[in-house]
Design a protein around this motif. Structure first.
Motif, PDB file in Angstrom:
ATOM      1  N   UNK A   1       0.839  -1.322   0.021  1.00  0.00           N
ATOM      2  CA  UNK A   1      -0.010  -0.006  -0.096  1.00  0.00           C
ATOM      3  C   UNK A   1       0.744   1.200   0.180  1.00  0.00           C
ATOM      4  N   UNK A   2       1.897   1.238   0.820  1.00  0.00           N
ATOM      5  CA  UNK A   2       3.159   2.258   0.824  1.00  0.00           C
ATOM      6  C   UNK A   2       3.947   2.314  -0.460  1.00  0.00           C
ATOM      7  N   UNK A   3       3.803   1.358  -1.389  1.00  0.00           N
ATOM      8  CA  UNK A   3       4.777   1.349  -2.487  1.00  0.00           C
ATOM      9  C   UNK A   3       6.243   0.885  -2.163  1.00  0.00           C
ATOM     10  N   UNK A   4       6.306   0.346  -1.081  1.00  0.00           N
ATOM     11  CA  UNK A   4       7.585  -0.268  -0.808  1.00  0.00           C
ATOM     12  C   UNK A   4       7.749  -1.463  -1.173  1.00  0.00           C
ATOM     13  N   UNK A   5       8.929  -1.842  -1.840  1.00  0.00           N
ATOM     14  CA  UNK A   5       9.135  -3.321  -2.114  1.00  0.00           C
ATOM     15  C   UNK A   5       9.644  -3.931  -0.657  1.00  0.00           C
ATOM     16  N   UNK A   6       8.970  -5.240  -0.494  1.00  0.00           N
ATOM     17  CA  UNK A   6       9.097  -6.004   0.722  1.00  0.00           C
ATOM     18  C   UNK A   6       9.449  -7.501   0.445  1.00  0.00           C
ATOM     19  N   UNK A   7      10.264  -7.909   1.449  1.00  0.00           N
ATOM     20  CA  UNK A   7      10.615  -9.297   1.450  1.00  0.00           C
ATOM     21  C   UNK A   7      10.600 -10.083   2.623  1.00  0.00           C
ATOM     22  N   UNK A   8       9.694 -10.984   2.602  1.00  0.00           N
ATOM     23  CA  UNK A   8       9.378 -11.683   3.919  1.00  0.00           C
ATOM     24  C   UNK A   8      10.301 -12.627   4.237  1.00  0.00           C
TER      25      UNK A   8
END
Length: 409
Positions: free
Chosen positions: A50-57
């Motif tokens: 939603x914030x437009x931040x690339x994310x790795x879990x």
């Protein structure tokens, strides 16, 4: 470092745990400082998308689990190889050990670990905690060799790490994780009204004492329940509202039966997303922590909400509250003293209002997200410069930031 983040835009990997989404405002602010930000954590990806931040879990076990810990180190190592950041900063107890260990196999990345308190191992005197303390110190000594810098939220932790040879090459003191003052004010304005919340929660016209924390013994919930009983004897119409998770807290959690013994004057409502509105509903914020954490974010939020505060003398809390000036401090595990200060604030509203105003003013001046992010950005730029990253030196986004003062020995 050439070519990783693109011209004049260093790439930052921000690594944390399940509540890493709370740092999204900081990540967004860092993008405004000219950084490309990727996040990695154990929580759900939706807030980052939603914030437009690339994310790795990735996954790690918050409790003692050597096999899971080793798997987490390997996962972070893989993320570092895939993302290829210029800088990587970790938050929370385990990630700040995992990241430097993982980065040993990926040289060239500037690693910054953040010490957000000393957590379970130094909050508990259990046999497990006492046994693991030497292991913790050994791991941090190893981590210190890889880290380009170590950020401390409170001076007490910095002194402890220096005393035990764990502070590393560049210890830096940046007070707290920061609170998004403007975002908090917007949430207060747009959230449900006190009238709506009172109706939803069945609180009527009662005076409200609220806490927002994990429902664990180390967070002082047993002491708060005992204090609630004492307050109830004097002011039977007061209601205590407990906000935060319990079921996920494993063996450290208080039991539902412990809480139910204090019905009807204690109500536990679990985790909530409308914390600003709940804080604004309250007459007193009680934070009875016995946990060696950094600067508690919720303490800063309670101050912004204008709620009179009583908390404990734990180092992170004492960074924010000066006893008798902008709130009250009591020893941890002292329910009688906690109850007395809660009653003082309920009985002397004008004094509480004055202290709450001072707390809010201090948080806005000293603990705002703007100040913390400026310190972080200045640290990143300086580390890049020292590493020979000359391509960043004339970046227009750095101008005006280098003069920002943060504490560094």
């Amino acid at each position: 470092m050439e070519g990783r983040g693109g011209p004049l835009q260093p790439h930052l990997l921000y690594i944390g745990g399940e509540d890493h989404h709370l740092r999204i405002p900081a990540m967004s602010a860092l993008r405004n400082h000219g950084f490309r930000v990727t996040a990695a954590g154990t929580g759900e990806p939706a807030p980052f998308a939603q914030a437009g931040i690339s994310y790795r879990r990735f996954h790690f076990d918050r409790f003692v689990s050597p096999l899971a810990d080793w798997a987490a180190v390997r996962s972070i190592s893989k993320i570092l190889v895939e993302v290829q950041p210029d800088l990587a900063q970790s938050f929370d107890t385990k990630p700040s050990v995992f990241l430097p260990l993982a980065a040993r196999s990926t040289p060239g990345i500037l690693v910054i670990r953040t010490i957000n308190g000393r957590a379970f191992l130094y909050s508990s005197r259990s046999p497990t905690a006492l046994t693991l303390r030497p292991v913790y110190r050994a791991l941090h000594k190893i981590a210190a060799r890889t880290a380009a810098a170590t950020v401390f939220e409170i001076g007490d932790d910095l002194a402890f790490f220096e005393r035990h040879g764990m502070a590393g090459k560049r210890p830096v003191l940046i007070p707290g994780a920061g609170v998004d003052v403007d975002g908090f004010d917007r949430a207060l304005t747009s959230g449900p009204s006190p009238t709506q919340l009172r109706k939803e929660l069945g609180l009527g016209d009662a005076e409200i004492v609220i806490t927002v924390t994990r429902m664990t013994r180390q967070k002082g919930i047993p002491a708060l329940l005992k204090a609630a009983a004492k307050v109830h004897e004097v002011r039977p119409d007061v209601r205590f509202l407990l906000v935060g998770p319990r079921e996920s807290e494993g063996p450290l959690a208080v039991t539902q039966a412990e809480i139910e013994r204090h019905a009807p004057y204690v109500k536990a409502i679990g985790p909530r997303s409308d914390i600003p509105s709940l804080l604004a509903l309250a007459n007193v914020f009680a934070f009875p922590t016995e946990y060696r954490e950094g600067v508690p974010r919720v303490l800063l939020e309670a101050a912004l909400a204008g709620v009179p505060i009583v908390t404990t003398t734990m180092p992170g809390c004492a960074e924010v509250i000066c006893d008798g000036w902008n709130g009250f401090l009591v020893p941890p595990g002292a329910p009688r003293m906690l109850a007395a200060k809660i009653l003082d604030l309920l009985g002397n509203r004008e004094n509480g209002r004055i202290m709450a105003g001072r707390a809010a003013e201090r948080v806005r001046k000293e603990f705002s997200l703007e100040n913390v992010v400026a310190c972080q950005a200045a640290l990143y730029r300086d580390l890049i410069d020292r590493s020979g990253g000359t391509r960043f030196k004339d970046d227009k986004n750095t101008r005006g930031q280098r003069g920002h003062t943060c504490s560094a020995p």
